[in-house]
Write a protein that holds these residues in place. Structure first.
Motif, mmCIF file in Angstrom:
data_model
loop_
_atom_site.group_PDB
_atom_site.id
_atom_site.type_symbol
_atom_site.label_atom_id
_atom_site.label_comp_id
_atom_site.label_asym_id
_atom_site.label_seq_id
_atom_site.Cartn_x
_atom_site.Cartn_y
_atom_site.Cartn_z
ATOM 1 N N ARG A 165 9.744 26.210 55.574
ATOM 2 C CA ARG A 165 9.120 25.152 54.765
ATOM 3 C C ARG A 165 9.347 23.770 55.394
ATOM 4 N NH1 ARG A 165 11.599 22.069 51.078
ATOM 5 N NH2 ARG A 165 13.338 23.514 50.979
ATOM 6 N N LEU A 166 10.532 23.521 55.907
ATOM 7 C CA LEU A 166 10.856 22.200 56.436
ATOM 8 C C LEU A 166 10.280 21.946 57.827
ATOM 9 C CD1 LEU A 166 14.556 21.808 55.302
ATOM 10 C CD2 LEU A 166 12.552 20.670 54.390
ATOM 11 N N THR A 167 10.282 22.945 58.684
ATOM 12 C CA THR A 167 9.917 22.705 60.084
ATOM 13 C C THR A 167 8.699 23.482 60.542
ATOM 14 O OG1 THR A 167 11.381 24.450 60.874
ATOM 15 C CG2 THR A 167 12.318 22.250 60.662
ATOM 16 N N ASP A 168 8.116 24.314 59.711
ATOM 17 C CA ASP A 168 6.973 25.164 60.048
ATOM 18 C C ASP A 168 7.288 26.213 61.109
ATOM 19 O OD1 ASP A 168 5.335 23.905 58.231
ATOM 20 O OD2 ASP A 168 4.713 22.382 59.677
ATOM 21 N N ASN A 169 8.509 26.281 61.580
ATOM 22 C CA ASN A 169 8.915 27.317 62.523
ATOM 23 C C ASN A 169 10.393 27.598 62.289
ATOM 24 O OD1 ASN A 169 9.385 29.079 64.561
ATOM 25 N ND2 ASN A 169 8.524 27.795 66.170
ATOM 26 N N PRO A 170 10.719 28.720 61.682
ATOM 27 C CA PRO A 170 12.121 28.976 61.342
ATOM 28 C C PRO A 170 13.001 29.282 62.548
ATOM 29 C CG PRO A 170 10.773 30.851 60.784
ATOM 30 C CD PRO A 170 9.839 29.779 61.213
ATOM 31 N N TYR A 171 12.410 29.469 63.724
ATOM 32 C CA TYR A 171 13.200 29.846 64.895
ATOM 33 C C TYR A 171 13.565 28.666 65.769
ATOM 34 C CZ TYR A 171 11.932 34.463 63.433
ATOM 35 O OH TYR A 171 11.780 35.595 62.701
ATOM 36 N N LYS A 172 12.947 27.528 65.542
ATOM 37 C CA LYS A 172 13.309 26.324 66.293
ATOM 38 C C LYS A 172 14.096 25.414 65.364
ATOM 39 C CE LYS A 172 9.577 26.540 69.562
ATOM 40 N NZ LYS A 172 8.408 25.886 70.122
ATOM 41 N N VAL A 173 15.362 25.270 65.655
ATOM 42 C CA VAL A 173 16.258 24.521 64.781
ATOM 43 C C VAL A 173 16.081 23.031 65.027
ATOM 44 C CG1 VAL A 173 18.652 24.146 64.165
ATOM 45 C CG2 VAL A 173 17.890 26.414 64.814
#
Length: 70
Positions: free
Chosen positions: A53-61
């Motif tokens: 939800r926050l970054t649109d990609n859960p794998y890139k921190v």
């Protein structure tokens, strides 16, 4: 002699290691990250959804700059 089992043992070890090694390569190609996230517990699933939800990609921190000011 005992050393005659070494070639067979080596083949078994290699064949058992290939799926684990290929998982890193496949995850890097598909997801863009070497490691897959585990979603076994509810807490881990909620963190996954939060990151998506926050970054649109859960794998890139991303750091705190990804969290919008309320």
């Amino acid at each position: 002699m005992w050393f005659e089992i070494l070639p067979s043992f080596g083949l078994i070890v290699v064949f058992m290691a290939v799926p684990h090694a290929s998982a890193y390569v496949i995850n890097k190609a598909v997801v863009g990250n070497m490691y897959r996230r585990s979603l076994l517990t509810r807490e881990e699933r909620m963190q996954y959804l939060r990151d998506r939800r926050l970054t649109d990609n859960p794998y890139k921190v991303k750091g705190l700059e990804a969290i919008p000011d309320a």
